[in-house]
Every structure is written in C-alpha cells, then in structure tokens.
Design a protein around this motif. Structure first.
Motif, short mmCIF file in Angstrom:
data_model
loop_
_atom_site.label_atom_id
_atom_site.label_comp_id
_atom_site.label_asym_id
_atom_site.label_seq_id
_atom_site.Cartn_x
_atom_site.Cartn_y
_atom_site.Cartn_z
N MET A 1 -4.64 -6.02 16.75
CA MET A 1 -4.11 -6.69 15.56
C MET A 1 -3.83 -5.70 14.45
O MET A 1 -2.88 -5.85 13.68
CB MET A 1 -5.08 -7.78 15.10
N TYR A 2 -4.67 -4.67 14.33
CA TYR A 2 -4.52 -3.69 13.27
C TYR A 2 -3.38 -2.71 13.55
O TYR A 2 -3.04 -1.89 12.70
CB TYR A 2 -5.83 -2.94 13.05
N GLU A 3 -2.78 -2.82 14.73
CA GLU A 3 -1.62 -2.01 15.05
C GLU A 3 -0.33 -2.66 14.56
O GLU A 3 0.76 -2.09 14.70
CB GLU A 3 -1.57 -1.76 16.56
N ASP A 4 -0.44 -3.88 13.99
CA ASP A 4 0.70 -4.62 13.47
C ASP A 4 0.70 -4.51 11.94
O ASP A 4 -0.08 -5.19 11.27
CB ASP A 4 0.60 -6.08 13.90
N PRO A 5 1.55 -3.67 11.35
CA PRO A 5 1.54 -3.46 9.89
C PRO A 5 1.77 -4.76 9.11
O PRO A 5 1.20 -4.94 8.03
CB PRO A 5 2.68 -2.47 9.66
N GLU A 6 2.61 -5.64 9.63
CA GLU A 6 2.88 -6.90 8.93
C GLU A 6 1.62 -7.76 8.85
O GLU A 6 1.32 -8.37 7.82
CB GLU A 6 4.00 -7.67 9.66
N TRP A 7 0.85 -7.79 9.95
CA TRP A 7 -0.38 -8.57 9.95
C TRP A 7 -1.40 -7.94 9.01
O TRP A 7 -2.11 -8.65 8.28
CB TRP A 7 -0.97 -8.67 11.36
N VAL A 8 -1.52 -6.62 9.00
CA VAL A 8 -2.47 -5.95 8.11
C VAL A 8 -2.12 -6.25 6.66
O VAL A 8 -3.00 -6.53 5.83
CB VAL A 8 -2.48 -4.43 8.37
N GLU A 9 -0.83 -6.23 6.31
CA GLU A 9 -0.41 -6.55 4.94
C GLU A 9 -0.80 -7.99 4.59
O GLU A 9 -1.30 -8.26 3.49
CB GLU A 9 1.11 -6.35 4.81
N TYR A 10 -0.57 -8.91 5.52
CA TYR A 10 -0.95 -10.31 5.33
C TYR A 10 -2.45 -10.44 5.10
O TYR A 10 -2.90 -11.17 4.21
CB TYR A 10 -0.53 -11.10 6.58
N LEU A 11 -3.24 -9.70 5.88
CA LEU A 11 -4.70 -9.76 5.74
C LEU A 11 -5.15 -9.21 4.39
O LEU A 11 -5.94 -9.84 3.67
CB LEU A 11 -5.35 -8.95 6.87
N VAL A 12 -4.64 -8.04 4.03
CA VAL A 12 -5.09 -7.37 2.81
C VAL A 12 -4.77 -8.20 1.57
O VAL A 12 -5.52 -8.20 0.60
CB VAL A 12 -4.49 -5.95 2.72
#
Length: 266
Positions: free
Chosen positions: A200-211
């Motif tokens: 999941m952390y390899e997906d920049p869009e998901w990391v941005e959503y999480l942060v």
C-alpha cells in the motif's frame, strides 16, 4: 523524574512474533532499557540473526518455537520459557496476521486464520504466561492491538474484529489479574509500514490520502512505538491497567475539515 521508573534491568520480556516487523522493534526497545529477552517464532531458525543482534547489546536471549494457533505449542513454549529463565516479568503479545479482502470475498478459512492467530492465540499465550505472574504477584502484559480496535475499515473485517476483540480482552484480563499485581494493557498502533501492508505504501496516491487524515502529517515509523512499549512494560505504568494506548499520529480523532479554505485573491 528518575530513570529508574523505566529501567528494566534484571527483568525478562517475552515478545511473540519476533522473526520480523514490529515485534523486533518492541523487543529492541525493551532490550535497550535493560530487559533480557525471550523471542518466539513458528520457525526457530528465523530468529537467529535478530537474537545475535540482541545478544550483542549484552542481553541474555532465549529463542523458542511457538505457533499461537496450536494450544500444545503454547503450553510447550511456556514450560520451556519458565525452565530457561524462571520468572517472566513482561509479555508482549505481538504475533498476528491479516487477510485484506472485501467482506464479500472473505472465506471461512480466512476468518479462522486471522481470529485464531490474533485473538484466540493472544488469549491463550497470555493465560499460559500469566499463571506464573499471578503466582508471583507481578507482571506486565501488553496486547498489541491496532487503530482498527476502535475504528472500522473496509477490507479489514476479520482483522478489525480480532483487534476489537483484543481491546475487550485486555479490559477483561485486567479485571481478572490486576488484583494479583499483573497489569494488562493494549498498545494500538495506527498506520505503520510493515511487511503486511508494504504494498500500500508503494502507491503515492494512497499515501497522500492517508497523510491527509493524520494530524501528525506522516505515517508512523516503527521507533515511534518505543516509548509506549517501554512505558507499559515498566514501573512507570504501575497504576495503568485495562487501557488501550493509541499511537497513531492522531488519525483516531476522525480528522475532518471543519473550516472552509480561504479563496485565493485574484
């Protein structure tokens, strides 16, 4: 405040599931403040390199085989641990697993794997180790939960059920064992990058959503848990029991934009 409150010299900490991941960080944090260690894994040889690292810190280290889904394995491990070190002062119930699927796709076997590992396993390991703690009148049990202990997330139905159960189990065991000098608490990490969720952390869009949803403005780093696990294992937490300590950067507050962003001027 005296550092003696957090000094674990002369104490023995058992950390389950230490072949990788957060279990190793928990064990390392306890070793750095003086604790000797009992490490467990389903395959004992997977502990060799980490055991060597902990021994290099000057700590006594015992590596034992443990399958938390097998009651006989739990009993055998507990007996071997007592024989090797005598008194166990601290238990970190860390061994766990996850199956990430939409709820309609979860199978009977998926459910049993996660619940048997995370919830049933934690209870029976705690029971086996607490027998000695209760008899001697002292112990610290730290069950590892998750932000999913208090929040629901799509795709994590079995995992969330198991971690919610850990929170409830913690309160029940605290009521049972705290009168005998054994505190029981739950340490609940938020979103940390581990081997279970690395993809999941390899997906920049998901990391941005999480942060966006974390007031601390970043996902957790494993060493963000060091202070919490040492606190719950130490004399500093002697009057804390039955609690769930969330270490999650604030994501559990349910961050919502309650103010409209000002429009930029022309």
């Amino acid at each position: 405040m005296s550092n003696e409150l957090f000094d674990l010299s002369g104490q023995v900490a058992m950390v389950t599931g230490t072949s990788r991941g957060l279990g190793q960080y928990f064990a390392r944090a306890l070793a750095k403040v003086g604790a000797d260690l009992i490490l467990t894994s389903r395959k004992r040889e997977t502990l060799d390199s980490f055991a060597a690292e902990m021994s290099a810190l000057g700590r006594r280290v015992v590596s034992l085989e443990l399958d938390v889904r097998d009651h006989a394995s739990i009993q055998s491990m507990a007996a071997a641990a007592e024989a090797a070190v005598g008194q166990i002062h601290i238990l970190v119930n860390n061994a766990g697993c996850n199956v990430r699927k939409p709820a309609l796709d979860v199978t009977w076997d998926d459910w049993n794997l996660v619940l048997d590992t995370n919830l049933r396993g934690s209870f029976f390991v705690a029971q086996a180790i607490a027998r000695g703690m209760v008899a001697r009148g002292y112990g610290r049990i730290i069950n590892i939960g998750s932000v999913t202990s208090v929040f629901g997330y799509a795709g994590l139905a079995p995992y969330g059920a198991s971690r919610g159960g850990i929170r409830q189990l913690t309160m029940s065991l605290a009521d049972d064992w705290s009168p005998h000098g054994v505190t029981v608490n739950c340490l609940a990490p938020g979103w940390f990058k581990t081997s279970q969720n690395r993809v999941m952390y390899e997906d920049p869009e998901w990391v941005e959503y999480l942060v966006e949803r974390i007031p601390a403005n970043r996902p957790g780093m494993p060493n963000d848990l060091d202070g919490a696990v040492v606190f719950l294992a130490s004399e500093a937490s002697r009057y804390v029991t039955g609690q769930t300590l969330l270490v999650d950067g604030g994501i559990s507050i349910g961050r919502t934009r309650a103010m409209v962003k000002p429009k930029e001027k022309d």
